[in-house]
Motif scaffolding. Structure first.
Motif, PDB file in Angstrom:
ATOM      1  N   ILE A 100       0.838  -1.202   0.000  1.00 12.71           N
ATOM      2  CA  ILE A 100       0.000   0.000   0.000  1.00 12.71           C
ATOM      3  C   ILE A 100       0.872   1.252   0.000  1.00 12.71           C
ATOM      4  O   ILE A 100       0.609   2.215  -0.737  1.00 12.71           O
ATOM      5  CB  ILE A 100      -0.947  -0.001   1.220  1.00 12.71           C
ATOM      6  N   ILE A 101       1.924   1.248   0.811  1.00 10.26           N
ATOM      7  CA  ILE A 101       2.846   2.391   0.849  1.00 10.26           C
ATOM      8  C   ILE A 101       3.539   2.566  -0.504  1.00 10.26           C
ATOM      9  O   ILE A 101       3.706   3.686  -1.000  1.00 10.26           O
ATOM     10  CB  ILE A 101       3.880   2.212   1.972  1.00 10.26           C
ATOM     11  N   GLY A 102       3.942   1.451  -1.120  1.00 12.08           N
ATOM     12  CA  GLY A 102       4.551   1.512  -2.444  1.00 12.08           C
ATOM     13  C   GLY A 102       3.613   2.131  -3.467  1.00 12.08           C
ATOM     14  O   GLY A 102       4.038   2.927  -4.322  1.00 12.08           O
ATOM     15  N   PHE A 103       2.325   1.797  -3.371  1.00 15.43           N
ATOM     16  CA  PHE A 103       1.321   2.355  -4.286  1.00 15.43           C
ATOM     17  C   PHE A 103       1.140   3.852  -4.032  1.00 15.43           C
ATOM     18  O   PHE A 103       0.994   4.641  -4.979  1.00 15.43           O
ATOM     19  CB  PHE A 103      -0.008   1.620  -4.117  1.00 15.43           C
ATOM     20  N   ILE A 104       1.160   4.257  -2.763  1.00 14.68           N
ATOM     21  CA  ILE A 104       1.041   5.684  -2.432  1.00 14.68           C
ATOM     22  C   ILE A 104       2.209   6.465  -3.015  1.00 14.68           C
ATOM     23  O   ILE A 104       2.043   7.596  -3.507  1.00 14.68           O
ATOM     24  CB  ILE A 104       0.967   5.875  -0.902  1.00 14.68           C
ATOM     25  N   ILE A 105       3.409   5.878  -2.976  1.00 15.94           N
ATOM     26  CA  ILE A 105       4.588   6.537  -3.556  1.00 15.94           C
ATOM     27  C   ILE A 105       4.392   6.756  -5.051  1.00 15.94           C
ATOM     28  O   ILE A 105       4.756   7.804  -5.588  1.00 15.94           O
ATOM     29  CB  ILE A 105       5.861   5.710  -3.285  1.00 15.94           C
ATOM     30  N   VAL A 106       3.808   5.776  -5.730  1.00 12.72           N
ATOM     31  CA  VAL A 106       3.524   5.916  -7.161  1.00 12.72           C
ATOM     32  C   VAL A 106       2.592   7.105  -7.403  1.00 12.72           C
ATOM     33  O   VAL A 106       2.788   7.897  -8.333  1.00 12.72           O
ATOM     34  CB  VAL A 106       2.891   4.625  -7.724  1.00 12.72           C
ATOM     35  N   ILE A 107       1.579   7.250  -6.543  1.00 12.37           N
ATOM     36  CA  ILE A 107       0.612   8.344  -6.680  1.00 12.37           C
ATOM     37  C   ILE A 107       1.266   9.699  -6.443  1.00 12.37           C
ATOM     38  O   ILE A 107       1.007  10.675  -7.154  1.00 12.37           O
ATOM     39  CB  ILE A 107      -0.561   8.162  -5.693  1.00 12.37           C
ATOM     40  N   LEU A 108       2.162   9.773  -5.442  1.00 11.22           N
ATOM     41  CA  LEU A 108       2.748  11.056  -5.049  1.00 11.22           C
ATOM     42  C   LEU A 108       3.978  11.451  -5.860  1.00 11.22           C
ATOM     43  O   LEU A 108       4.350  12.630  -5.881  1.00 11.22           O
ATOM     44  CB  LEU A 108       3.136  11.017  -3.561  1.00 11.22           C
ATOM     45  N   ALA A 109       4.635  10.493  -6.490  1.00 13.37           N
ATOM     46  CA  ALA A 109       5.923  10.725  -7.157  1.00 13.37           C
ATOM     47  C   ALA A 109       5.913  11.988  -8.022  1.00 13.37           C
ATOM     48  O   ALA A 109       5.024  12.156  -8.863  1.00 13.37           O
ATOM     49  CB  ALA A 109       6.293   9.522  -8.011  1.00 13.37           C
ATOM     50  N   PRO A 110       6.880  12.884  -7.826  1.00 10.71           N
ATOM     51  CA  PRO A 110       6.904  14.154  -8.577  1.00 10.71           C
ATOM     52  C   PRO A 110       7.216  13.966 -10.059  1.00 10.71           C
ATOM     53  O   PRO A 110       6.619  14.607 -10.910  1.00 10.71           O
ATOM     54  CB  PRO A 110       8.000  14.961  -7.882  1.00 10.71           C
TER      55      PRO A 110
END
Length: 307
Positions: A249-259
């Motif tokens: 889930i955290i890995g997926f959140i990083i994908v969403i937030l990635a600049p």
């Protein structure tokens, strides 16, 4: 036939995985080589290949050491295939190093199921994740995983909750010290820049859309069975299995937030996703469906290389 071949963990499988990783590396760099190929370029790429392969070996160690899979090679095969699905995950050196340190931290977090040396495990996990954030800022989100794991293990010792913050402070002090020595400035070495972007236009290509759709659909489908399967695990291992789903889930959140959404951000999702899907493959009762499921994951990334 395919599932039987990878059903046991043998050295020959790591050779197969190595060539899949090498293919992903070469494909990602075909159009990125500027100024020709020289010795310096080859050495840099060799180091990056070594880092990725170290991640795969580390993933295998985490899964087998903590009984997250049934001692087969599915998770390492899947990780390498994910790299082939989105070859851009191998193109950013900072992300590759960051993911390696995140896996070192994940190794310590998962091992918290044993109360032995718990303080050292908490400090090490925070230390590695904080170090990972120096290479890629949003990997700091995995620090939350340490705190969530303390909740899962119902640890009420207040000192244990403080230790992870000491690990982060330690990295901060070391970074500032090295930065002063090298750059004569406190924060030149610290790249903590929390930029966010919700522009997903870079994913508007057939290869990206197919790859992301397959990975997410297979991942979500497998996660449903993975969560149900946790109840069947021994009590001592349940928190470790929950930690993996939280890491995904955290890995997926990083994908969403990635600049800068260039594909490399998906790398943080691959390790937990590989364990989750590997677990599902192990429990598929129908032999033909198991072969079809794994066969699609093997053949599709090679097909996408032609697009």
């Amino acid at each position: 036939m395919i599932t039987s071949f990878f059903n046991k963990s043998k050295p020959i499988y790591f050779v197969v995985v190595f060539f899949i990783v090498l293919l992903a590396f070469v494909n990602a760099r075909i159009y990125l080589v500027n100024g020709g190929i020289n010795l310096d370029y080859i050495l840099k790429q060799t180091v990056l290949v070594f880092v990725v392969y170290s991640c795969i070996l580390l993933l295998s160690f985490i899964a087998n050491k903590n009984n997250l899979t049934n001692r087969n090679s599915y998770e390492v095969l899947l990780f390498s295939l994910f790299l082939l699905f989105i070859t851009q995950t191998t193109s950013n050196g900072n992300v590759l190093f960051s993911n390696f340190f995140v896996l070192l931290g994940l190794r310590r977090i998962v091992s918290m199921r044993s109360p032995k040396n718990i303080k050292k495990k908490l400090f090490d996990a925070a230390f590695w994740i904080a170090l990972a954030s120096l290479f890629y800022f949003w990997s700091i989100l995995f620090f939350v995983l340490i705190l969530l794991s303390l909740v899962l293990y119902t640890d009420n010792n207040i000192r244990h909750w403080l230790i992870p913050f000491l690990g982060v402070v330690t990295i901060l002090i070391i970074s500032c010290s090295v930065s002063i020595l090298i750059f004569d400035n406190y924060f030149d070495l610290i790249n903590w820049n929390p930029q966010i972007s919700y522009d997903f236009s870079n994913y508007n290509s057939a290869a990206y859309l197919i790859s992301i759709t397959v990975l997410l659909s297979f991942g979500i489908w497998s996660s449903i069975y993975y969560l149900n399967n946790i109840k069947k695990q021994k009590k001592v291992f349940r928190a470790s299995f929950k930690t993996i789903i939280l890491a995904a889930i955290i890995g997926f959140i990083i994908v969403i937030l990635a600049p800068g959404k260039n594909g490399s951000e998906f790398l943080f999702l691959f390790a937990p996703l590989a364990i989750i899907i590997a677990n599902y493959i192990e429990i598929i009762p129908d032999k033909w469906f198991k072969e079809l499921f794994l066969g699609v994951l093997i053949l599709l990334p090679f097909t996408l290389l032609l697009l």
